[in-house]
Scaffold this active site. Structure first.
Site, PDB file in Angstrom:
ATOM      1  N   TYR A 170     -38.947 -12.216  22.131  1.00  0.00           N
ATOM      2  CA  TYR A 170     -38.904 -11.743  20.745  1.00  0.00           C
ATOM      3  C   TYR A 170     -39.309 -12.891  19.808  1.00  0.00           C
ATOM      4  O   TYR A 170     -39.315 -14.065  20.188  1.00  0.00           O
ATOM      5  CB  TYR A 170     -37.498 -11.235  20.435  1.00  0.00           C
ATOM      6  CG  TYR A 170     -37.349 -10.639  19.062  1.00  0.00           C
ATOM      7  CD1 TYR A 170     -38.034  -9.478  18.708  1.00  0.00           C
ATOM      8  CD2 TYR A 170     -36.526 -11.234  18.113  1.00  0.00           C
ATOM      9  CE1 TYR A 170     -37.886  -8.929  17.443  1.00  0.00           C
ATOM     10  CE2 TYR A 170     -36.377 -10.691  16.850  1.00  0.00           C
ATOM     11  CZ  TYR A 170     -37.071  -9.544  16.520  1.00  0.00           C
ATOM     12  OH  TYR A 170     -36.934  -9.014  15.266  1.00  0.00           O
TER      13      TYR A 170
ATOM     14  N   ASN B  70     -38.080 -14.721  17.532  1.00  0.00           N
ATOM     15  CA  ASN B  70     -37.281 -15.913  17.235  1.00  0.00           C
ATOM     16  C   ASN B  70     -36.807 -16.643  18.488  1.00  0.00           C
ATOM     17  O   ASN B  70     -36.009 -17.575  18.384  1.00  0.00           O
ATOM     18  CB  ASN B  70     -36.066 -15.537  16.375  1.00  0.00           C
ATOM     19  CG  ASN B  70     -35.054 -14.682  17.124  1.00  0.00           C
ATOM     20  OD1 ASN B  70     -35.341 -14.148  18.193  1.00  0.00           O
ATOM     21  ND2 ASN B  70     -33.870 -14.542  16.547  1.00  0.00           N
ATOM     22  N   LYS B  71     -37.315 -16.256  19.663  1.00  0.00           N
ATOM     23  CA  LYS B  71     -36.852 -16.876  20.899  1.00  0.00           C
ATOM     24  C   LYS B  71     -37.575 -18.201  21.148  1.00  0.00           C
ATOM     25  O   LYS B  71     -38.431 -18.627  20.372  1.00  0.00           O
ATOM     26  CB  LYS B  71     -37.044 -15.916  22.069  1.00  0.00           C
ATOM     27  CG  LYS B  71     -36.209 -14.641  21.956  1.00  0.00           C
ATOM     28  CD  LYS B  71     -34.715 -14.945  21.890  1.00  0.00           C
ATOM     29  CE  LYS B  71     -33.829 -13.733  22.085  1.00  0.00           C
ATOM     30  NZ  LYS B  71     -33.890 -12.736  21.027  1.00  0.00           N
ATOM     31  N   THR B  72     -37.220 -18.866  22.255  1.00  0.00           N
ATOM     32  CA  THR B  72     -37.765 -20.200  22.528  1.00  0.00           C
ATOM     33  C   THR B  72     -39.259 -20.170  22.793  1.00  0.00           C
ATOM     34  O   THR B  72     -39.937 -21.197  22.683  1.00  0.00           O
ATOM     35  CB  THR B  72     -37.045 -20.845  23.720  1.00  0.00           C
ATOM     36  OG1 THR B  72     -37.102 -19.948  24.843  1.00  0.00           O
ATOM     37  CG2 THR B  72     -35.588 -21.129  23.380  1.00  0.00           C
TER      38      THR B  72
END
Length: 386
Positions: A185, A187-189
């Site tokens: 997604y 905002n993930k790493t």
């Protein structure tokens, strides 16, 4: 907020020209749905994790969790155990299959699922445990796998926060679970915009998830449409889903995966600075990973200490006034109307998660964040809390 300072969001994806070029190449290739880019992404992701895992690309981690639970045979009347301190996706997939979610409390230090609470919640209907690696710190998987072995349960890891994290020196994704699900997604790493990956060592589970990923069709659509000989015939062997990842997303993901080691290093630098410069404030800082392990630092979750003279909501407002975005991870599921009402859940049944929720907030931590931007967050927290 001064005129020179723009709003600092809670998260911002780190997208560069290499990602843009890769997506443009995919668009120009004439193959934009699941195809060669997706296949290469799966292979590269499996190689990144190592350990002989198979990787199945999907259009969300939610889809991956659904596929994994379906593949291990979860169905009506079954129970799966998960922490209350998670996003609803972790357990909504059990309801898709007619199973029930059993929510339990978390560890007061790590905020990961409490193994003792898992053990206490097991019934004759329990079939699986869904640990969530909260914020990027791996759960106590040795304890969880021991419980699973004793009771004959399957383990499906929600690793949406945990790329890359490790537990006992073993990367999350290589542990002896039935399946592990990662999120890409925004905002993930690392990100594909929307998307996820399921990994497993079990060839039968991998085969089932690949079939169910695309309508229950027994053959890969990419193979059918690129064959140089007539290959139009296919068979529907199950009522599958529409969970495939597109080549456009996979092209973005391949570049992000190559950058992931640098991303992790930057997140570790940012987390270390927060831990150093917020020490001494009336805060409970997030724990670091045990020696020898990796914390993915997807989130940096603060909890107000008992000595704080302000509330969580007042801190959130103070940071907003300073032009800084925050979030709360999470409003526990026992407070969400659907789960609360279906299972008659009460806050007092989850004392650790409830206390944490009252005092927690997540502050910005993302790889595109500058040192100066992080300095603004630290200064605003000091001004509010000192």
């Amino acid at each position: 907020m001064s005129v020179s300072e723009s709003f600092l969001p809670f998260a911002r994806p780190d997208i560069g020209e290499a990602e843009i070029d890769a997506v443009a190449r995919a668009l120009r290739s004439g193959w934009v749905t699941t195809g060669p880019e997706t296949r290469a992404f799966e292979q590269e992701f499996a190689a990144f994790l190592g350990g002989g895992v198979q990787a199945i690309a999907v259009n969300s981690a939610t889809a991956g969790l659904h596929l994994a639970l379906e593949a291990i045979g979860i169905g009506p009347g079954d129970e799966v155990i998960a922490p209350t301190l998670t996003f609803t996706a972790t357990v909504e997939v059990a309801r898709y299959l007619g199973a029930d979610a059993v929510l339990v409390d978390v560890d007061p230090v790590t905020l990961n699922i409490d193994p003792a609470a898992i053990e206490a919640a097991i019934t004759p209907r329990t079939r699986a445990i869904l640990p969530v690696h909260y914020g990027g710190l791996a759960c106590d998987m040795a304890a969880i796998h021991a419980i699973a072995r004793r009771h004959g349960l399957q383990v499906v890891e929600d690793a949406a926060h945990a790329l890359p994290a490790s537990c006992g020196g073993t990367p999350v994704g290589q542990l002896p679970s039935a399946a592990t699900v990662f999120s890409f997604y925004a905002n993930k790493t690392m990100t594909t915009g929307e998307g996820g990956m399921v990994v497993t060592r079990d060839e039968a589970l991998a085969a089932r998830m690949r079939v169910m990923r695309l309508h229950g069709i027994s053959r890969d659509a990419f193979d059918r449409f690129t064959s140089r000989t007539p290959a139009w015939y296919y068979e529907v062997v199950a009522p599958g889903f529409k969970y495939n990842l597109t080549d456009v997303a996979a092209a973005l993901g391949r570049v992000q995966l190559a950058r992931l080691p640098a991303f992790v290093q930057r997140r570790q630098q940012l987390a270390a600075r927060y831990l150093r410069e917020l020490a001494g404030l009336p805060l409970v800082l997030p724990p670091q990973a045990p020696a020898g392990d990796t914390h993915a630092w997807h989130l940096f979750v603060l909890r107000l200490a008992d000595t704080a003279r302000v509330t969580r909501d007042e801190v959130v407002q103070a940071l907003a006034d300073a032009g800084i975005g925050t979030s709360v991870h999470f409003v526990p599921l026992h407070r969400q109307p659907y789960w609360r009402d279906r299972y008659a859940l009460r806050p007092q049944d989850f004392p650790v998660a409830e206390a944490a929720y009252q005092r927690m907030l997540s502050v910005p931590l993302f790889t595109a964040m500058s040192d100066a931007e992080q300095g603004r967050v630290i200064a605003a927290l000091r001004a509010c809390l000192q």
